[in-house]
Enzyme design. Sequence first.
Site, PDB file in Angstrom:
ATOM      1  N   GLY A 175       0.791  -1.129   0.022  1.00  0.00           N
ATOM      2  CA  GLY A 175       0.154   0.016   0.055  1.00  0.00           C
ATOM      3  C   GLY A 175       0.896   1.024  -0.129  1.00  0.00           C
ATOM      4  O   GLY A 175       1.907   1.341   0.262  1.00  0.00           O
ATOM      5  N   PRO A 176       0.249   2.348  -0.305  1.00  0.00           N
ATOM      6  CA  PRO A 176       0.986   3.735  -0.431  1.00  0.00           C
ATOM      7  C   PRO A 176       1.644   3.896   1.017  1.00  0.00           C
ATOM      8  O   PRO A 176       1.314   3.523   1.926  1.00  0.00           O
ATOM      9  CB  PRO A 176      -0.086   4.809  -0.496  1.00  0.00           C
ATOM     10  CG  PRO A 176      -1.345   4.070  -1.070  1.00  0.00           C
ATOM     11  CD  PRO A 176      -1.299   2.705  -0.510  1.00  0.00           C
ATOM     12  N   PRO A 177       2.695   4.835   0.777  1.00  0.00           N
ATOM     13  CA  PRO A 177       3.588   5.294   2.054  1.00  0.00           C
ATOM     14  C   PRO A 177       2.768   5.886   3.109  1.00  0.00           C
ATOM     15  O   PRO A 177       1.900   6.720   2.866  1.00  0.00           O
ATOM     16  CB  PRO A 177       4.553   6.236   1.503  1.00  0.00           C
ATOM     17  CG  PRO A 177       4.400   6.054  -0.092  1.00  0.00           C
ATOM     18  CD  PRO A 177       3.306   5.527  -0.344  1.00  0.00           C
ATOM     19  N   GLY A 178       2.829   5.714   4.129  1.00  0.00           N
ATOM     20  CA  GLY A 178       2.018   6.207   5.452  1.00  0.00           C
ATOM     21  C   GLY A 178       0.788   5.871   5.671  1.00  0.00           C
ATOM     22  O   GLY A 178       0.077   6.548   6.443  1.00  0.00           O
ATOM     23  N   THR A 179       0.514   4.720   5.120  1.00  0.00           N
ATOM     24  CA  THR A 179      -0.931   4.269   5.407  1.00  0.00           C
ATOM     25  C   THR A 179      -0.972   3.568   6.608  1.00  0.00           C
ATOM     26  O   THR A 179      -2.285   2.748   6.899  1.00  0.00           O
ATOM     27  CB  THR A 179      -1.268   3.401   4.133  1.00  0.00           C
ATOM     28  OG1 THR A 179      -0.406   2.625   3.650  1.00  0.00           O
ATOM     29  CG2 THR A 179      -1.776   4.431   2.924  1.00  0.00           C
ATOM     30  N   GLY A 180       0.002   3.124   7.166  1.00  0.00           N
ATOM     31  CA  GLY A 180       0.103   2.694   8.478  1.00  0.00           C
ATOM     32  C   GLY A 180       0.489   0.883   8.634  1.00  0.00           C
ATOM     33  O   GLY A 180       0.423   0.257   9.523  1.00  0.00           O
ATOM     34  N   LYS A 181       1.467   0.760   7.728  1.00  0.00           N
ATOM     35  CA  LYS A 181       1.845  -0.622   7.495  1.00  0.00           C
ATOM     36  C   LYS A 181       2.857  -1.040   8.796  1.00  0.00           C
ATOM     37  O   LYS A 181       2.573  -2.028   9.381  1.00  0.00           O
ATOM     38  CB  LYS A 181       2.551  -1.020   6.153  1.00  0.00           C
ATOM     39  CG  LYS A 181       1.767  -0.808   4.962  1.00  0.00           C
ATOM     40  CD  LYS A 181       2.306  -1.112   3.701  1.00  0.00           C
ATOM     41  CE  LYS A 181       3.400   0.308   3.497  1.00  0.00           C
ATOM     42  NZ  LYS A 181       2.822   1.414   2.947  1.00  0.00           N
ATOM     43  N   THR A 182       3.500  -0.221   9.090  1.00  0.00           N
ATOM     44  CA  THR A 182       4.561  -0.396  10.117  1.00  0.00           C
ATOM     45  C   THR A 182       3.858  -0.374  11.521  1.00  0.00           C
ATOM     46  O   THR A 182       4.119  -1.034  12.563  1.00  0.00           O
ATOM     47  CB  THR A 182       5.728   0.694  10.184  1.00  0.00           C
ATOM     48  OG1 THR A 182       6.222   1.066   8.944  1.00  0.00           O
ATOM     49  CG2 THR A 182       6.868   0.630  11.117  1.00  0.00           C
ATOM     50  N   GLU A 397      -6.616  31.610 -11.477  1.00  0.00           N
ATOM     51  CA  GLU A 397      -7.167  30.857 -10.675  1.00  0.00           C
ATOM     52  C   GLU A 397      -8.859  30.888 -10.719  1.00  0.00           C
ATOM     53  O   GLU A 397      -9.543  29.964 -10.430  1.00  0.00           O
ATOM     54  CB  GLU A 397      -6.695  31.616  -9.075  1.00  0.00           C
ATOM     55  CG  GLU A 397      -5.070  31.493  -8.855  1.00  0.00           C
ATOM     56  CD  GLU A 397      -4.708  29.931  -9.322  1.00  0.00           C
ATOM     57  OE1 GLU A 397      -5.632  28.859  -9.166  1.00  0.00           O
ATOM     58  OE2 GLU A 397      -3.424  29.787  -9.613  1.00  0.00           O
TER      59      GLU A 397
HETATM   60  P1  ADP Z   1       3.862   3.112   6.457  1.00  0.00           P
HETATM   61  O1  ADP Z   1       4.686   1.913   7.258  1.00  0.00           O
HETATM   62  O2  ADP Z   1       2.596   2.375   5.920  1.00  0.00           O
HETATM   63  O3  ADP Z   1       4.768   3.798   5.640  1.00  0.00           O
HETATM   64  P2  ADP Z   1       3.737   3.988   9.081  1.00  0.00           P
HETATM   65  O4  ADP Z   1       2.920   2.973   9.705  1.00  0.00           O
HETATM   66  O5  ADP Z   1       5.011   4.060   9.158  1.00  0.00           O
HETATM   67  O6  ADP Z   1       3.293   3.986   7.466  1.00  0.00           O
HETATM   68  O7  ADP Z   1       2.854   5.328   9.643  1.00  0.00           O
HETATM   69  C1  ADP Z   1       3.468   6.594  10.042  1.00  0.00           C
HETATM   70  C2  ADP Z   1       2.551   7.324  11.067  1.00  0.00           C
HETATM   71  O8  ADP Z   1       1.353   7.698  10.447  1.00  0.00           O
HETATM   72  C3  ADP Z   1       2.363   6.256  12.207  1.00  0.00           C
HETATM   73  O9  ADP Z   1       3.188   6.155  13.163  1.00  0.00           O
HETATM   74  C4  ADP Z   1       1.068   6.853  12.629  1.00  0.00           C
HETATM   75  O10 ADP Z   1       1.238   7.898  13.574  1.00  0.00           O
HETATM   76  C5  ADP Z   1       0.199   7.448  11.412  1.00  0.00           C
HETATM   77  N1  ADP Z   1      -0.498   6.553  10.767  1.00  0.00           N
HETATM   78  C6  ADP Z   1      -0.725   6.071   9.630  1.00  0.00           C
HETATM   79  N2  ADP Z   1      -1.598   5.266   9.396  1.00  0.00           N
HETATM   80  C7  ADP Z   1      -2.369   5.391  10.561  1.00  0.00           C
HETATM   81  C8  ADP Z   1      -3.547   4.626  10.760  1.00  0.00           C
HETATM   82  N3  ADP Z   1      -4.264   3.616  10.114  1.00  0.00           N
HETATM   83  N4  ADP Z   1      -4.035   4.836  11.944  1.00  0.00           N
HETATM   84  C9  ADP Z   1      -3.500   5.775  12.956  1.00  0.00           C
HETATM   85  N5  ADP Z   1      -2.411   6.492  12.609  1.00  0.00           N
HETATM   86  C10 ADP Z   1      -1.589   6.281  11.426  1.00  0.00           C
END
Ligand code: ADP
Length: 588
Positions: A175-182, A397
């Site tokens: 999935g896209p970056p920052g979606t909460g995989k980690t 604009e």
């Molecule tokens: P990824 O691994 O997908 O790139 P991360 O898990 O590292 O993304 O997300 C970075 C931060 O963004 C998390 O530590 C959290 O603070 C916030 N975040 C991302 N997704 C979620 C979610 N589904 N619910 C709550 N916080 C989220």
Amino acid sequence: MFSGFGVNTGLDNNSYSSLLYDLKSGIVESLTLIPSRREVIVKYLSGVSKTVPILRNDQTILRLAESTDTHLEVKHTSKQDFNSSITASFTLGILFVIFCSIVVKKTLKIANKSLSFLSGKAAFNEASTIETRFEDVAGIPEAVEEVKEIVSFLKVPENYKKIGAHIPRGFLLTGPPGTGKTLLAKALAGEAGVPFISTSASQFVELFVGIGSGRIRNLFAQAKKISPCIIFIDEIDSIGRTRGYGIGGGNDEREQTLNQLLIEMDGFPLNSGVIVIAATNREEILDSALTRPGRFDRRINISLPDRKGREDILSIHGLTKPLSDSVSLKEWAIRTPGFSGADLSNLLNEAAILTARDNQKRIGINQLEAALDRITLGLRRYPINNKHQIRIIAYHEIGKALIAHLTPLTDSVDKISILRRIGNISGSTRLVDLDENNEGGFSSKKYLQNQLLVALGGRAAEILVFGNSEITQISANQLEQATFIARLMVTQYGFSNLGAISVSTNNLDRSLTNELLKTKSIYANKTNKQIDSEILLLINSAQSSAVNKIRPYLFIIDMMVDLLIEEEVFTKSRFEDLFDSIYNTQQN
Ligand code: ADP
């Protein structure tokens, strides 16, 4: 030292005047003049020699040698040369020694670094206990459900073993970056109460072949020692991309590392308690060997959160930040389509920073607005002083915003600004898709056609007001966006006269050379020409429709431009109110 042998003068034996005297006396056999050292070596008939300093360009010695018939030799050896050659070789020697010691030090450092996998600390973070729980993860309930069964396996493995079930060894989170995989992987470890070893696959790729695979071996050895546990490997694509592809052929080190990972995954017994979770946002480039059964055979896709998901994520992150009563998280969820969880957390954080800077106690709408601008539009630049340029930007604009306002089934105006942001030559018009039904990845042909109209709205206003030959390049970004949409419509969605055909050129970078050759052989030149002319047709007709659409509203555009130049920014409600009031005045 010089005894003054043969000198009858009683003067200082080494002096210039005694030399002159000796010369005249005829007791000197020869002279060796060294001009650069400004000295002369005097050899006496008795065999004794001495060195006497002379003056620069000393003509007296020369003349006297000539008149007394004394042999004179001139030598061009330089004292400086002599000294400097000694100094130079000495300096060079020292430099060489320093250079050698630096080289040796650096080599040792690199060797140490490269060999540090032996100590096992460089490539991954030590196992740690995790506080994160599933309740910290919002907006992706399906993904949470999927991983819940791993928790119960890790907690009571006997239940699974009893009936001969085995839990997958590897999970792939895509999935896209920052979606909460980690975050999800951590929550899984936290809920199961097992150690969490995290690493990024890019840490395994090193200069020297064999180091990455050594690190992988070490990682798994550690994990087996503390099993049950979770190994989390982020950016798996950096070692797991399809082998043998890419410009310049494969990369030995990467391939060896990947092979080692596959060997380790095959090597540990089923239900061993070590679960590997890998994450990537480039699933399409992964080697199929990775996703084979027994390896990362369970795939969980995490997409960008929908409106409800965004609201939930905002509420989780809002828990630790005092929000003013006027802030409705539901409204902010509507205004943030396309934001990932990380973006939303960043939005609240930026707003909190601005609140602290303003010495306020609670995050208010103004700080959230400013934070949203910063994230979506970039940092603010100094205002433009050129009045003509400001006018062009304002027309651009307002033109774009008006098209969006007048076209049903398209995104609505959220904010218009003529303030320049870094990296942007024009102002900005932020549009937001208010129709919840459009979220979820569907785009109709009509919606995309309208997107083309909106993208060309700014240029349409310029054409209408300043004329075709006076338009500027400030629409360049929108043109690029329009061309991108039109190309998708023609080549992938079957939304053009070319028909229902997909001429996909996706993932070209995966195997640039091979794919290019393939695409070339599959699609005839004729098709390529048709694609180009269909794209042109879509864009040109969208451009003239946009001009025609705003032509009847020129009066409103002019008035709005004057006001925008004065106010610099229009919010959604200001824009809509102004439009209605000018329109109604005009009708009456
Ligand atoms: P990824 O691994 O997908 O790139 P991360 O898990 O590292 O993304 O997300 C970075 C931060 O963004 C998390 O530590 C959290 O603070 C916030 N975040 C991302 N997704 C979620 C979610 N589904 N619910 C709550 N916080 C989220």
